[in-house]
Design an enzyme around this catalytic site. Sequence first.
Site, mmCIF file in Angstrom:
data_model
loop_
_atom_site.group_PDB
_atom_site.id
_atom_site.type_symbol
_atom_site.label_atom_id
_atom_site.label_comp_id
_atom_site.label_asym_id
_atom_site.label_seq_id
_atom_site.Cartn_x
_atom_site.Cartn_y
_atom_site.Cartn_z
ATOM 1 N N ARG A 1 -38.754 -14.558 -28.248
ATOM 2 C CA ARG A 1 -40.061 -15.029 -28.722
ATOM 3 C C ARG A 1 -39.972 -15.565 -30.152
ATOM 4 N NH1 ARG A 1 -44.905 -11.527 -27.873
ATOM 5 N NH2 ARG A 1 -45.873 -13.538 -28.234
ATOM 6 N N ASN B 1 -52.608 -12.268 -32.051
ATOM 7 C CA ASN B 1 -51.327 -12.950 -31.883
ATOM 8 C C ASN B 1 -50.304 -12.474 -32.903
ATOM 9 O OD1 ASN B 1 -52.641 -14.325 -29.922
ATOM 10 N ND2 ASN B 1 -52.851 -16.234 -31.065
ATOM 11 N N VAL B 2 -49.058 -12.491 -32.495
ATOM 12 C CA VAL B 2 -47.991 -12.073 -33.380
ATOM 13 C C VAL B 2 -47.247 -13.278 -33.952
ATOM 14 C CG1 VAL B 2 -47.788 -9.834 -32.243
ATOM 15 C CG2 VAL B 2 -46.364 -11.744 -31.450
ATOM 16 N N HIS C 1 -52.061 -6.806 -34.081
ATOM 17 C CA HIS C 1 -50.999 -6.378 -33.170
ATOM 18 C C HIS C 1 -49.603 -6.608 -33.737
ATOM 19 C CE1 HIS C 1 -53.939 -6.637 -29.516
ATOM 20 N NE2 HIS C 1 -54.052 -5.501 -30.165
ATOM 21 N N CYS D 1 -38.808 0.288 -39.648
ATOM 22 C CA CYS D 1 -38.006 1.414 -39.173
ATOM 23 C C CYS D 1 -38.674 2.062 -37.957
ATOM 24 C CB CYS D 1 -37.856 2.437 -40.282
ATOM 25 S SG CYS D 1 -36.975 3.922 -39.755
ATOM 26 N N GLY E 1 -60.058 -17.668 -27.122
ATOM 27 C CA GLY E 1 -58.829 -17.601 -26.340
ATOM 28 C C GLY E 1 -58.300 -16.218 -26.067
ATOM 29 N N THR E 2 -59.191 -15.296 -25.719
ATOM 30 C CA THR E 2 -58.721 -13.956 -25.368
ATOM 31 C C THR E 2 -59.482 -13.492 -24.131
ATOM 32 O OG1 THR E 2 -58.543 -11.666 -26.130
ATOM 33 C CG2 THR E 2 -60.208 -13.003 -27.201
HETATM 34 N N1 NAD Z 1 -48.971 -16.219 -29.335
HETATM 35 C C1 NAD Z 1 -48.945 -14.865 -29.343
HETATM 36 O O1 NAD Z 1 -48.724 -14.236 -30.357
HETATM 37 C C2 NAD Z 1 -49.205 -14.124 -28.041
HETATM 38 C C3 NAD Z 1 -48.935 -14.744 -26.829
HETATM 39 C C4 NAD Z 1 -49.170 -13.995 -25.653
HETATM 40 C C5 NAD Z 1 -49.677 -12.698 -25.721
HETATM 41 N N2 NAD Z 1 -49.925 -12.119 -26.923
HETATM 42 C C6 NAD Z 1 -50.465 -10.729 -26.932
HETATM 43 O O2 NAD Z 1 -50.923 -10.414 -25.646
HETATM 44 C C7 NAD Z 1 -52.140 -9.712 -25.602
HETATM 45 C C8 NAD Z 1 -52.969 -10.477 -24.586
HETATM 46 O O3 NAD Z 1 -54.294 -10.602 -24.809
HETATM 47 P P1 NAD Z 1 -55.015 -11.987 -25.023
HETATM 48 O O4 NAD Z 1 -56.411 -11.731 -24.595
HETATM 49 O O5 NAD Z 1 -54.720 -12.474 -26.376
HETATM 50 O O6 NAD Z 1 -54.325 -13.012 -24.026
HETATM 51 P P2 NAD Z 1 -54.459 -13.220 -22.466
HETATM 52 O O7 NAD Z 1 -53.210 -13.899 -22.052
HETATM 53 O O8 NAD Z 1 -54.875 -11.998 -21.785
HETATM 54 O O9 NAD Z 1 -55.625 -14.283 -22.335
HETATM 55 C C9 NAD Z 1 -55.454 -15.596 -22.770
HETATM 56 C C10 NAD Z 1 -56.802 -16.243 -22.794
HETATM 57 O O10 NAD Z 1 -56.665 -17.524 -23.385
HETATM 58 C C11 NAD Z 1 -57.446 -18.441 -22.670
HETATM 59 N N3 NAD Z 1 -56.891 -19.771 -22.918
HETATM 60 C C12 NAD Z 1 -55.897 -20.404 -22.254
HETATM 61 N N4 NAD Z 1 -55.688 -21.625 -22.788
HETATM 62 C C13 NAD Z 1 -56.566 -21.761 -23.807
HETATM 63 C C14 NAD Z 1 -56.842 -22.788 -24.750
HETATM 64 N N5 NAD Z 1 -56.157 -23.943 -24.755
HETATM 65 N N6 NAD Z 1 -57.824 -22.579 -25.667
HETATM 66 C C15 NAD Z 1 -58.530 -21.427 -25.693
HETATM 67 N N7 NAD Z 1 -58.321 -20.416 -24.810
HETATM 68 C C16 NAD Z 1 -57.339 -20.580 -23.893
HETATM 69 C C17 NAD Z 1 -57.411 -17.969 -21.244
HETATM 70 O O11 NAD Z 1 -58.548 -18.449 -20.560
HETATM 71 C C18 NAD Z 1 -57.416 -16.448 -21.411
HETATM 72 O O12 NAD Z 1 -58.723 -15.960 -21.432
HETATM 73 C C19 NAD Z 1 -52.618 -9.683 -27.029
HETATM 74 O O13 NAD Z 1 -52.500 -8.366 -27.430
HETATM 75 C C20 NAD Z 1 -51.630 -10.522 -27.823
HETATM 76 O O14 NAD Z 1 -51.142 -9.779 -28.925
HETATM 77 C C21 NAD Z 1 -49.699 -12.804 -28.086
HETATM 78 ZN ZN ZN Z 2 -36.238 4.667 -41.872
#
Ligand code: NAD
Ligand code: ZN
Length: 238
Positions: free
Chosen positions: A63, A96-97, A113, A121, A182-183
């Site tokens: 990643r 997001n990370v 997150h 550590c 987007g969540t």
């Molecule tokens: N980029 C990153 O850092 C990343 C990537 C994947 C997952 N995660 C982690 O996974 C967990 C998943 O939860 P989540 O709810 O963030 O993700 P999720 O994958 O559960 O949901 C993604 C959401 O994004 C929407 N989406 C898709 N394309 C889009 C766009 N172009 N614009 C706006 N919305 C759009 C979808 O409809 C969906 O509701 C989180 O804890 C997160 O930390 C992080």
């Molecule tokens: Zn340590």
Amino acid sequence: MPISIVPTDRVFVLTGAGISAESGLPTFRAEDGLWAGFRVEDVCTPDAWRRDPAAVWAFYSARRAQGAKANPNPGHIALAQIEEQIPGRFFLCTQNVDDLHERAGSTNLHHMHGELAKSRCERECGGAPVPDVAVYASLDEVPRCACGGRLRPHIVFFGEIPLEMPRIEREIARSTLMLVIGTSGSVYPAANFVHWARQAGARTVYIGPERPLNAAAFTQIVEGKAGEVLPGLFRVER
Ligand SMILES: NC(=O)c1ccc[n+]([C@@H]2O[C@H](COP(=O)([O-])OP(=O)(O)OC[C@H]3O[C@@H](n4cnc5c(N)ncnc54)[C@H](O)[C@@H]3O)[C@@H](O)[C@H]2O)c1
Ligand SMILES: [Zn+2]
């Protein structure tokens, strides 16, 4: 019709994987239930770290490599531009990370997150997370802390408590406008933020291509991709 941000507003933004989708980073719940070919339980839990740290590092190394190739999209940039216009009244909490929000220019930003570009550590021996963007080819390459513990990704695994929850709660309590982008509304406690904001009397807007699971808690839903909808969606009133 643009949505107004008035001089008395304090804005709290929560973003999820969806805002980074148009930058080429996959969202979480892909059709096949796999995340970049991995089962989440195998790589994103404290148990996985105890059982198989090599698999966890293989996943997060991949990643990191992928994140380094991605760039902020117009959705990230639109949020940074809103913050620029209302300094001191804007707080961005991301699930997001990746580092695309900071690279777009957001400053009052909290990664609840964790962050892909840091490690810490595994024994929580007291040291702060350290910057680390290494892509480790094997576990032998992963450095150890002075205490002897192995470095782990600075990521909140499933089952761990998100970072700085009291700060998040304070920011929600004083916000008047919450934007959620987007969540899917399936990961807690983030999925509850909208309920807390409503209890505090805030307007709540969701932006994304699909309705989230907690859709009923929003005062407005704007359907569309973040990168297409966010630019121009808000008007800052003086
Ligand atoms: N980029 C990153 O850092 C990343 C990537 C994947 C997952 N995660 C982690 O996974 C967990 C998943 O939860 P989540 O709810 O963030 O993700 P999720 O994958 O559960 O949901 C993604 C959401 O994004 C929407 N989406 C898709 N394309 C889009 C766009 N172009 N614009 C706006 N919305 C759009 C979808 O409809 C969906 O509701 C989180 O804890 C997160 O930390 C992080
Ligand atoms: Zn340590």
